[in-house]
Write a protein that holds these residues in place. Structure first.
Motif, PDB file in Angstrom:
ATOM      1  N   PHE A   1       0.840  -1.204   0.000  1.00 15.58           N
ATOM      2  CA  PHE A   1       0.000   0.000   0.000  1.00 15.58           C
ATOM      3  C   PHE A   1       0.873   1.252   0.000  1.00 15.58           C
ATOM      4  O   PHE A   1       0.784   2.088   0.904  1.00 15.58           O
ATOM      5  N   VAL A   2       1.762   1.400  -0.958  1.00 13.97           N
ATOM      6  CA  VAL A   2       2.715   2.514  -0.937  1.00 13.97           C
ATOM      7  C   VAL A   2       1.998   3.848  -1.079  1.00 13.97           C
ATOM      8  O   VAL A   2       1.183   4.037  -1.974  1.00 13.97           O
ATOM      9  N   THR A   3       2.320   4.786  -0.154  1.00 14.48           N
ATOM     10  CA  THR A   3       1.776   6.141  -0.286  1.00 14.48           C
ATOM     11  C   THR A   3       2.852   7.196  -0.042  1.00 14.48           C
ATOM     12  O   THR A   3       2.622   8.357  -0.292  1.00 14.48           O
ATOM     13  N   THR A   4       3.991   6.805   0.499  1.00 11.60           N
ATOM     14  CA  THR A   4       5.019   7.798   0.802  1.00 11.60           C
ATOM     15  C   THR A   4       6.314   7.445   0.092  1.00 11.60           C
ATOM     16  O   THR A   4       6.561   7.894  -1.014  1.00 11.60           O
ATOM     17  N   GLU A   5       7.149   6.609   0.733  1.00  8.64           N
ATOM     18  CA  GLU A   5       8.414   6.258   0.114  1.00  8.64           C
ATOM     19  C   GLU A   5       8.175   5.498  -1.189  1.00  8.64           C
ATOM     20  O   GLU A   5       7.175   4.808  -1.363  1.00  8.64           O
ATOM     21  N   SER A   6       9.108   5.591  -2.114  1.00  5.88           N
ATOM     22  CA  SER A   6       9.014   4.803  -3.339  1.00  5.88           C
ATOM     23  C   SER A   6       9.305   3.348  -3.018  1.00  5.88           C
ATOM     24  O   SER A   6       9.938   3.007  -2.013  1.00  5.88           O
ATOM     25  N   ARG A   7       8.825   2.460  -3.878  1.00  5.11           N
ATOM     26  CA  ARG A   7       9.085   1.031  -3.690  1.00  5.11           C
ATOM     27  C   ARG A   7      10.585   0.752  -3.758  1.00  5.11           C
ATOM     28  O   ARG A   7      11.096  -0.134  -3.076  1.00  5.11           O
ATOM     29  N   LEU A   8      11.294   1.516  -4.587  1.00  4.26           N
ATOM     30  CA  LEU A   8      12.746   1.372  -4.678  1.00  4.26           C
ATOM     31  C   LEU A   8      13.380   1.600  -3.307  1.00  4.26           C
ATOM     32  O   LEU A   8      14.214   0.805  -2.835  1.00  4.26           O
ATOM     33  N   THR A   9      12.996   2.665  -2.637  1.00  4.07           N
ATOM     34  CA  THR A   9      13.519   2.993  -1.317  1.00  4.07           C
ATOM     35  C   THR A   9      13.237   1.883  -0.317  1.00  4.07           C
ATOM     36  O   THR A   9      14.094   1.495   0.473  1.00  4.07           O
ATOM     37  N   LEU A  10      12.016   1.357  -0.361  1.00  3.57           N
ATOM     38  CA  LEU A  10      11.623   0.319   0.595  1.00  3.57           C
ATOM     39  C   LEU A  10      12.397  -0.977   0.377  1.00  3.57           C
ATOM     40  O   LEU A  10      12.818  -1.628   1.337  1.00  3.57           O
ATOM     41  N   TYR A  11      12.608  -1.351  -0.885  1.00  2.00           N
ATOM     42  CA  TYR A  11      13.363  -2.583  -1.149  1.00  2.00           C
ATOM     43  C   TYR A  11      14.828  -2.424  -0.737  1.00  2.00           C
ATOM     44  O   TYR A  11      15.447  -3.360  -0.238  1.00  2.00           O
ATOM     45  N   ASN A  12      15.395  -1.251  -0.956  1.00  2.00           N
ATOM     46  CA  ASN A  12      16.762  -1.006  -0.506  1.00  2.00           C
ATOM     47  C   ASN A  12      16.877  -1.146   1.013  1.00  2.00           C
ATOM     48  O   ASN A  12      17.810  -1.769   1.527  1.00  2.00           O
ATOM     49  N   LEU A  13      15.926  -0.552   1.722  1.00  2.40           N
ATOM     50  CA  LEU A  13      15.937  -0.623   3.178  1.00  2.40           C
ATOM     51  C   LEU A  13      15.726  -2.055   3.654  1.00  2.40           C
ATOM     52  O   LEU A  13      16.408  -2.536   4.571  1.00  2.40           O
ATOM     53  N   LEU A  14      14.779  -2.748   3.027  1.00  2.00           N
ATOM     54  CA  LEU A  14      14.504  -4.131   3.419  1.00  2.00           C
ATOM     55  C   LEU A  14      15.734  -5.014   3.205  1.00  2.00           C
ATOM     56  O   LEU A  14      16.025  -5.899   4.015  1.00  2.00           O
ATOM     57  N   ALA A  15      16.472  -4.748   2.124  1.00  2.00           N
ATOM     58  CA  ALA A  15      17.695  -5.514   1.864  1.00  2.00           C
ATOM     59  C   ALA A  15      18.691  -5.322   3.007  1.00  2.00           C
ATOM     60  O   ALA A  15      19.316  -6.287   3.474  1.00  2.00           O
ATOM     61  N   TYR A  16      18.841  -4.110   3.472  1.00  2.00           N
ATOM     62  CA  TYR A  16      19.787  -3.835   4.556  1.00  2.00           C
ATOM     63  C   TYR A  16      19.348  -4.516   5.853  1.00  2.00           C
ATOM     64  O   TYR A  16      20.164  -5.104   6.574  1.00  2.00           O
ATOM     65  N   VAL A  17      18.034  -4.448   6.145  1.00  2.00           N
ATOM     66  CA  VAL A  17      17.516  -5.110   7.351  1.00  2.00           C
ATOM     67  C   VAL A  17      17.747  -6.616   7.270  1.00  2.00           C
ATOM     68  O   VAL A  17      18.153  -7.249   8.253  1.00  2.00           O
TER      69      VAL A  17
ATOM     70  N   MET B   1      23.970  14.086  -4.723  1.00  2.00           N
ATOM     71  CA  MET B   1      22.701  14.273  -5.437  1.00  2.00           C
ATOM     72  C   MET B   1      21.555  14.278  -4.437  1.00  2.00           C
ATOM     73  O   MET B   1      21.556  13.501  -3.470  1.00  2.00           O
ATOM     74  N   PRO B   2      20.540  15.119  -4.641  1.00  3.19           N
ATOM     75  CA  PRO B   2      19.430  15.183  -3.682  1.00  3.19           C
ATOM     76  C   PRO B   2      18.664  13.871  -3.551  1.00  3.19           C
ATOM     77  O   PRO B   2      18.137  13.566  -2.482  1.00  3.19           O
ATOM     78  N   GLU B   3      18.591  13.090  -4.634  1.00  2.00           N
ATOM     79  CA  GLU B   3      17.886  11.804  -4.562  1.00  2.00           C
ATOM     80  C   GLU B   3      18.542  10.875  -3.539  1.00  2.00           C
ATOM     81  O   GLU B   3      17.867  10.115  -2.836  1.00  2.00           O
ATOM     82  N   ILE B   4      19.864  10.948  -3.456  1.00  2.00           N
ATOM     83  CA  ILE B   4      20.590  10.116  -2.491  1.00  2.00           C
ATOM     84  C   ILE B   4      20.358  10.623  -1.068  1.00  2.00           C
ATOM     85  O   ILE B   4      20.166   9.844  -0.132  1.00  2.00           O
ATOM     86  N   ASP B   5      20.329  11.950  -0.898  1.00  2.00           N
ATOM     87  CA  ASP B   5      20.020  12.515   0.421  1.00  2.00           C
ATOM     88  C   ASP B   5      18.617  12.102   0.869  1.00  2.00           C
ATOM     89  O   ASP B   5      18.390  11.805   2.046  1.00  2.00           O
ATOM     90  N   CYS B   6      17.688  12.080  -0.071  1.00  2.00           N
ATOM     91  CA  CYS B   6      16.313  11.676   0.235  1.00  2.00           C
ATOM     92  C   CYS B   6      16.273  10.209   0.670  1.00  2.00           C
ATOM     93  O   CYS B   6      15.633   9.857   1.674  1.00  2.00           O
ATOM     94  N   GLU B   7      16.971   9.362  -0.057  1.00  2.00           N
ATOM     95  CA  GLU B   7      17.020   7.941   0.300  1.00  2.00           C
ATOM     96  C   GLU B   7      17.602   7.762   1.703  1.00  2.00           C
ATOM     97  O   GLU B   7      17.128   6.953   2.499  1.00  2.00           O
ATOM     98  N   LYS B   8      18.619   8.536   2.005  1.00  2.00           N
ATOM     99  CA  LYS B   8      19.230   8.484   3.342  1.00  2.00           C
ATOM    100  C   LYS B   8      18.226   8.928   4.403  1.00  2.00           C
ATOM    101  O   LYS B   8      18.124   8.317   5.476  1.00  2.00           O
ATOM    102  N   GLY B   9      17.485   9.975   4.107  1.00  2.00           N
ATOM    103  CA  GLY B   9      16.481  10.467   5.052  1.00  2.00           C
ATOM    104  C   GLY B   9      15.449   9.413   5.383  1.00  2.00           C
ATOM    105  O   GLY B   9      15.108   9.193   6.552  1.00  2.00           O
ATOM    106  N   TRP B  10      14.933   8.711   4.358  1.00  2.00           N
ATOM    107  CA  TRP B  10      13.934   7.669   4.597  1.00  2.00           C
ATOM    108  C   TRP B  10      14.501   6.550   5.460  1.00  2.00           C
ATOM    109  O   TRP B  10      13.834   6.041   6.363  1.00  2.00           O
TER     110      TRP B  10
END
Length: 481
Positions: free
Chosen positions: A43-59, A136-145
């Motif tokens: 049910f994505v409404t905020t972070e992009s799916r790309l961001t979530l999969y990256n985070l899930l990989a780290y977890v 790049m701002p996209e990378i800063d955003c990914e870090k923020g999430w």
């Protein structure tokens, strides 16, 4: 590039911008973070799916599941190719960095190097001053999430990351959502007894830039409710309910709005809808318990705390139901202290003090929780011991412990008051109670009444000349007077 030996390879990896270099600690993984990420992927409404999969990989990596981590990164790359073709290479850098780190930990150094080569190629192509890092701002955003997902101790760093992204693109819709959510969370975690509304402006801007985003709307509605603009907030809530049908992370905050409005039936209706989607959510069960407890409180007030007949039978049903929901919440979330204290209070209400004691003991031994949460556990356990555990001495110990842990909590004035009253009461029964004398000395020292503090510590020392606490406190106080 020729193959790099393992030690120099790690030096390069440490220079990357990705989850492995953002100092996200394993001990700070929230209990249900995987469930939360998986829900948001549905049910994505905020972070992009790309961001979530990256985070899930780290977890997954932190939990020792490197093969699963690679699968998540493959999903991220697939999304990258389909959804972000305009800035594909830049947005892939974090994913490639995560790939390199996972392969490094699996001792597959050639694969790690292959992904480093990809990062290096992009950095050279875009004339980055660093061989393996790109600003790049996209990378800063990914870090923020990522920082935001790891909990309260990371919120200030998350805010700084989103602010940096917004400096480059002030009206970027995703950057504004991330920033607004972070400031909203900081309003709550930094409040210390007073309502803060620093997030109101950022939330309004984020809603304007993202009119279809239900999650950011519900946070704006709650913030408006905080500042006594509930009618305006409810308009957003009504929009949300028309807009969504099954987004549990949005519905749960919608229910919170109605619970705070004392619209218990409406809150329960929304919570039950959310529970159909995520039946084991600790947050939802906790909220359900709070609603049933609030209905109990209404009956108590209406009957002057002496319910009889149908009122008593309804009270008993509500109590049983509240306990059952709090029990599920405790089973599902081992780190959220309010679930424990709320369950313990319901056991006390039911006359099950031995069960309340068990729950409090679990809460007192929780690890990796904030000082503010420890502070509150000690306060509520002190209240339990004073009024139900028949041990004023134990209660006093926990009041003191709570005050020593945090001097910024909203409970601090109440704590000082209850500790002072208890100490005075005990001294009225026994003027030689050293524990109470020391407690009053400590309280007066906190309040800045140094001479009174000295008086009580001196009385304690006359009764117990070897009392180390009194000796140390007196030395400190005499130096400051």
């Amino acid at each position: 590039m020729s193959e790099i030996p393992k030690d120099p390879l790690k030096a390069i990896l440490l220079d990357l911008e990705c989850h492995f270099t953002w100092n996200l600690l394993k001990e700070d993984i929230l209990f249900d973070v995987e469930d939360t990420i998986e829900q948001q992927l549905e049910f994505v409404t905020t972070e992009s799916r790309l961001t979530l999969y990256n985070l899930l990989a780290y977890v997954k990596h932190l939990k020792g599941q490197n093969e699963d981590a690679l699968e998540c990164l493959e999903q991220a790359e697939d999304i990258m190719q389909r959804e972000h073709s305009d800035k594909e290479e830049v947005r892939r850098l974090v994913t490639w960095g995560n790939y390199a780190w996972v392969y490094y930990h699996m001792d597959q150094l050639k694969e790690a190097q292959k992904h480093l080569d990809k990062i290096g190629t992009v950095c050279r192509k875009l004339s980055s001053p660093s061989d393996y890092k790109l600003e790049m701002p996209e990378i800063d955003c990914e870090k923020g999430w990522a920082l935001l997902k790891f909990g309260g101790k990371y919120y200030h760093r998350a805010k700084a990351a989103f602010e940096k992204a917004l400096e480059a693109e002030p009206d970027n819709p995703e950057f504004n959502i991330g920033y607004a959510i972070t400031v909203y969370r900081l309003d709550d975690t930094d409040r210390h007894g007073c309502i803060k509304s620093f997030s109101l402006g950022p939330l309004r801007k984020a809603v304007t830039l993202n009119p279809g985003n239900a999650y950011i709307k519900v946070l704006l509605a709650l913030k408006l409710q905080d500042i006594q603009a509930e009618d305006e907030g409810e308009k957003y809530i009504e929009e949300i309910l028309d807009q969504i049908s099954s987004q549990p992370h949005v519905l749960r905050y919608t229910a919170k709005f109605y619970r705070r409005k004392n619209s218990w039936d409406k809150a329960l209706e929304v919570l039950k809808k959310a529970l159909k989607v995520t039946p084991m959510s600790s947050f939802l069960h906790h909220q359900m318990g709070l609603c049933y407890r609030a209905q109990m409180t209404e009956i108590k007030k209406a009957t002057d705390n002496r319910p009889t007949g149908e009122d008593k039978r309804r009270m008993d049903r509500l109590l049983t139901t509240a306990i059952s929901h709090f029990e599920v919440a405790v089973q599902r979330d081992s780190k959220f202290p309010f679930v424990y204290t709320d369950l313990a209070s319901m056991y006390v209400e039911a006359g099950q003090c031995s069960k309340a004691e068990e729950v409090f003991q679990k809460a007192l031994h929780l690890e990796n929780i904030t000082d503010d949460h420890k502070h509150q556990i000690h306060y509520y356990y002190g209240r339990f011991q004073e009024f139900h555990g028949k041990s004023e001495s134990t209660a006093m110990c926990h009041y003191l412990e709570a005050l020593k842990i945090s001097d910024q909590s909203s409970l601090r004035p109440k704590l000082i008051s209850v500790l002072k009253k208890l100490a005075v009461k005990r001294l009225g029964r026994d003027a030689s109670d050293v524990q109470s004398l020391c407690a009053l000395g400590f309280v007066y020292k906190l309040e800045g009444a140094r001479r009174q503090a000295v008086e009580y510590y001196e009385r304690a020392l006359r009764l117990d000349p070897e009392n180390a606490e009194s000796l140390a406190a007196l030395c400190e106080l005499r130096l400051s007077i």
